[in-house]
Design an enzyme around this catalytic site. Structure first.
Site, PDB file in Angstrom:
ATOM      1  N   LYS A  14       0.972  -0.913   0.191  1.00 21.20           N
ATOM      2  CA  LYS A  14      -0.055  -0.125   0.077  1.00 21.20           C
ATOM      3  C   LYS A  14       0.915   1.229   0.089  1.00 21.20           C
ATOM      4  O   LYS A  14       0.725   1.966  -0.697  1.00 21.20           O
ATOM      5  CB  LYS A  14      -0.921  -0.264   1.057  1.00 21.20           C
ATOM      6  CG  LYS A  14      -2.026   1.071   1.260  1.00 21.20           C
ATOM      7  CD  LYS A  14      -2.944   0.456   2.616  1.00 21.20           C
ATOM      8  CE  LYS A  14      -2.153   0.108   3.795  1.00 21.20           C
ATOM      9  NZ  LYS A  14      -1.860   1.383   4.548  1.00 21.20           N
ATOM     10  N   ARG A  89      -8.612   2.856  10.165  1.00 18.79           N
ATOM     11  CA  ARG A  89      -7.890   1.802  10.978  1.00 18.79           C
ATOM     12  C   ARG A  89      -9.168   0.955  11.803  1.00 18.79           C
ATOM     13  O   ARG A  89      -8.751  -0.217  12.186  1.00 18.79           O
ATOM     14  CB  ARG A  89      -6.903   2.008  11.857  1.00 18.79           C
ATOM     15  CG  ARG A  89      -5.403   2.412  11.179  1.00 18.79           C
ATOM     16  CD  ARG A  89      -4.591   1.303  10.954  1.00 18.79           C
ATOM     17  NE  ARG A  89      -3.320   1.262  11.417  1.00 18.79           N
ATOM     18  CZ  ARG A  89      -2.275   2.302  10.911  1.00 18.79           C
ATOM     19  NH1 ARG A  89      -2.466   2.898   9.858  1.00 18.79           N
ATOM     20  NH2 ARG A  89      -1.083   2.021  11.356  1.00 18.79           N
ATOM     21  N   ARG A 128      13.693 -10.672   6.765  1.00 16.31           N
ATOM     22  CA  ARG A 128      14.868  -9.794   7.003  1.00 16.31           C
ATOM     23  C   ARG A 128      16.039 -10.373   7.885  1.00 16.31           C
ATOM     24  O   ARG A 128      15.426 -11.123   8.984  1.00 16.31           O
ATOM     25  CB  ARG A 128      14.196  -8.604   7.902  1.00 16.31           C
ATOM     26  CG  ARG A 128      14.510  -7.354   7.200  1.00 16.31           C
ATOM     27  CD  ARG A 128      13.667  -6.254   7.905  1.00 16.31           C
ATOM     28  NE  ARG A 128      14.382  -5.386   8.979  1.00 16.31           N
ATOM     29  CZ  ARG A 128      15.070  -4.476   8.823  1.00 16.31           C
ATOM     30  NH1 ARG A 128      15.475  -4.009   7.734  1.00 16.31           N
ATOM     31  NH2 ARG A 128      15.693  -3.771   9.919  1.00 16.31           N
ATOM     32  N   ARG A 161      16.236 -10.842  14.053  1.00 19.42           N
ATOM     33  CA  ARG A 161      15.699 -10.307  15.229  1.00 19.42           C
ATOM     34  C   ARG A 161      14.372 -11.041  15.674  1.00 19.42           C
ATOM     35  O   ARG A 161      13.597 -11.364  14.655  1.00 19.42           O
ATOM     36  CB  ARG A 161      15.287  -8.989  14.943  1.00 19.42           C
ATOM     37  CG  ARG A 161      16.434  -8.064  14.865  1.00 19.42           C
ATOM     38  CD  ARG A 161      16.034  -6.504  14.624  1.00 19.42           C
ATOM     39  NE  ARG A 161      17.182  -5.718  14.559  1.00 19.42           N
ATOM     40  CZ  ARG A 161      17.042  -4.442  13.815  1.00 19.42           C
ATOM     41  NH1 ARG A 161      15.826  -3.915  13.448  1.00 19.42           N
ATOM     42  NH2 ARG A 161      18.022  -3.771  13.518  1.00 19.42           N
ATOM     43  N   ARG A 172       1.576 -10.495  15.457  1.00 19.56           N
ATOM     44  CA  ARG A 172       1.284  -8.994  15.191  1.00 19.56           C
ATOM     45  C   ARG A 172       0.310  -8.960  14.145  1.00 19.56           C
ATOM     46  O   ARG A 172      -0.693  -8.110  14.285  1.00 19.56           O
ATOM     47  CB  ARG A 172       2.736  -8.633  14.833  1.00 19.56           C
ATOM     48  CG  ARG A 172       2.579  -7.048  15.119  1.00 19.56           C
ATOM     49  CD  ARG A 172       3.959  -6.335  15.153  1.00 19.56           C
ATOM     50  NE  ARG A 172       4.639  -6.631  13.791  1.00 19.56           N
ATOM     51  CZ  ARG A 172       5.974  -6.751  13.748  1.00 19.56           C
ATOM     52  NH1 ARG A 172       6.560  -6.566  14.753  1.00 19.56           N
ATOM     53  NH2 ARG A 172       6.460  -7.195  12.813  1.00 19.56           N
TER      54      ARG A 172
HETATM   55  P1  AMP Z   1       1.820   3.907  10.316  1.00 19.92           P
HETATM   56  O1  AMP Z   1       2.838   4.823   9.635  1.00 19.92           O
HETATM   57  O2  AMP Z   1       0.423   3.917   9.644  1.00 19.92           O
HETATM   58  O3  AMP Z   1       2.159   2.457  10.665  1.00 19.92           O
HETATM   59  O4  AMP Z   1       1.156   4.668  11.866  1.00 19.92           O
HETATM   60  C1  AMP Z   1       2.364   4.698  12.872  1.00 19.92           C
HETATM   61  C2  AMP Z   1       1.440   4.740  14.083  1.00 19.92           C
HETATM   62  O5  AMP Z   1       0.682   5.758  14.157  1.00 19.92           O
HETATM   63  C3  AMP Z   1       0.376   3.413  14.507  1.00 19.92           C
HETATM   64  O6  AMP Z   1       1.225   2.573  14.772  1.00 19.92           O
HETATM   65  C4  AMP Z   1      -0.435   4.239  15.366  1.00 19.92           C
HETATM   66  O7  AMP Z   1       0.071   4.251  16.707  1.00 19.92           O
HETATM   67  C5  AMP Z   1      -0.879   5.543  15.100  1.00 19.92           C
HETATM   68  N1  AMP Z   1      -1.771   5.500  13.944  1.00 19.92           N
HETATM   69  C6  AMP Z   1      -1.526   5.659  12.329  1.00 19.92           C
HETATM   70  N2  AMP Z   1      -2.726   5.899  11.889  1.00 19.92           N
HETATM   71  C7  AMP Z   1      -3.741   5.509  12.955  1.00 19.92           C
HETATM   72  C8  AMP Z   1      -5.254   5.345  12.967  1.00 19.92           C
HETATM   73  N3  AMP Z   1      -5.856   5.380  11.530  1.00 19.92           N
HETATM   74  N4  AMP Z   1      -5.852   5.040  14.167  1.00 19.92           N
HETATM   75  C9  AMP Z   1      -5.047   4.809  15.167  1.00 19.92           C
HETATM   76  N5  AMP Z   1      -3.573   5.064  15.190  1.00 19.92           N
HETATM   77  C10 AMP Z   1      -3.034   5.415  14.199  1.00 19.92           C
END
Ligand code: AMP
Length: 226
Positions: A14, A89, A128, A161, A172
């Site tokens: 994505k 999300r 990895r 790791r 996860r």
């Molecule tokens: P990402 O870069 O999309 O992996 O987002 C990094 C972190 O930001 C995630 O692990 C969440 O803690 C938070 N985050 C990003 N988007 C959302 C969302 N739509 N709802 C809740 N937390 C988010």
């Protein structure tokens, strides 16, 4: 206004497709992860609050996330449309987005799921390997070492790791896929879900996304429009 939601599990590609699509459609990508990281960097109150959850590997509460996203999509550069990456999300976030858009007589134009089977996601993410000497990174398929298990650069042993081991990644992934499934269902019910096969070359996936969007009535924005 084109509102395109890109959906996919971590590792589905994505993040590769979002900027390519943005260039083709002429509208920005808005990624809530990036918005949160910027807020953390700027040290805003929202950033400080969000950081507690991000550091713990948890989702930031819906209320905070929705507020941040709605503020961002109301800026001038989002007038002709947006591609949402990493949002919604949760089903609550999806419903809040619908409600906010309905208030402006808008709606989600299409939710495109880049679909990749779980086992392939695990395989992509678990390939990895790191060298003991200096942490030089390798990947089983995309950048393997010349000699299996040995660093090309310093000859030290390669290891995995705990975080990158298949069993950790599978655990996860199961957590994250549960929430994603609810969001997929939300858009299936709303009849805007389009699914593309993510098990193909980048350019073929991009073409499939274009076809899915054309089918949903989403077309590139001509400069100056909106
Ligand atoms: P990402 O870069 O999309 O992996 O987002 C990094 C972190 O930001 C995630 O692990 C969440 O803690 C938070 N985050 C990003 N988007 C959302 C969302 N739509 N709802 C809740 N937390 C988010």
């Amino acid at each position: 206004m084109n509102v395109v939601v890109l959906l996919g599990a971590p590792g589905a590609g994505k993040g590769t497709q979002a900027p390519l699509l943005a260039a083709r459609l002429g509208i920005p990508v808005i990624a809530t992860g990036d918005l949160f990281r910027a807020a953390v960097r700027d040290g805003t109150p929202l950033g400080m609050e969000a950081r507690r959850y991000m550091d713990a590997g948890q989702l930031v509460p819906d209320e905070i996330t929705v507020k941040l996203l709605l503020e961002r999509i109301s800026r001038p550069d989002a007038k002709a449309g947006v591609i949402l990456d990493g949002f919604p999300r949760t089903a609550v976030q999806a419903a809040a987005l619908d409600e906010a858009l309905a208030g402006r007589r808008e709606q989600v134009s299409a939710a495109v799921l880049v679909d990749v089977p779980t086992e392939e996601l695990v395989r992509r993410m678990s390939g990895r390997w790191i060298c003991r000497g200096a942490g030089h990174p390798y990947h089983e398929t995309s950048s393997p070492p010349r000699l299996e298990g040995v660093c090309d650069l310093d000859g030290s042993e390669l290891y995995q790791r705990v975080d990158d081991r298949p069993e950790t990644i599978r655990a996860r992934m199961d957590q994250q896929l549960g929430a994603l499934e609810q969001v997929i269902e939300h858009y299936r019910v709303a009849r805007v879900l389009r699914t593309v096969n993510g098990l193909q070359d980048i350019t073929i996936v991009a073409d499939a996304i274009d076809a899915a969007l054309a089918d949903a009535g989403v077309t590139p924005v001509v400069a100056g429009q909106g």
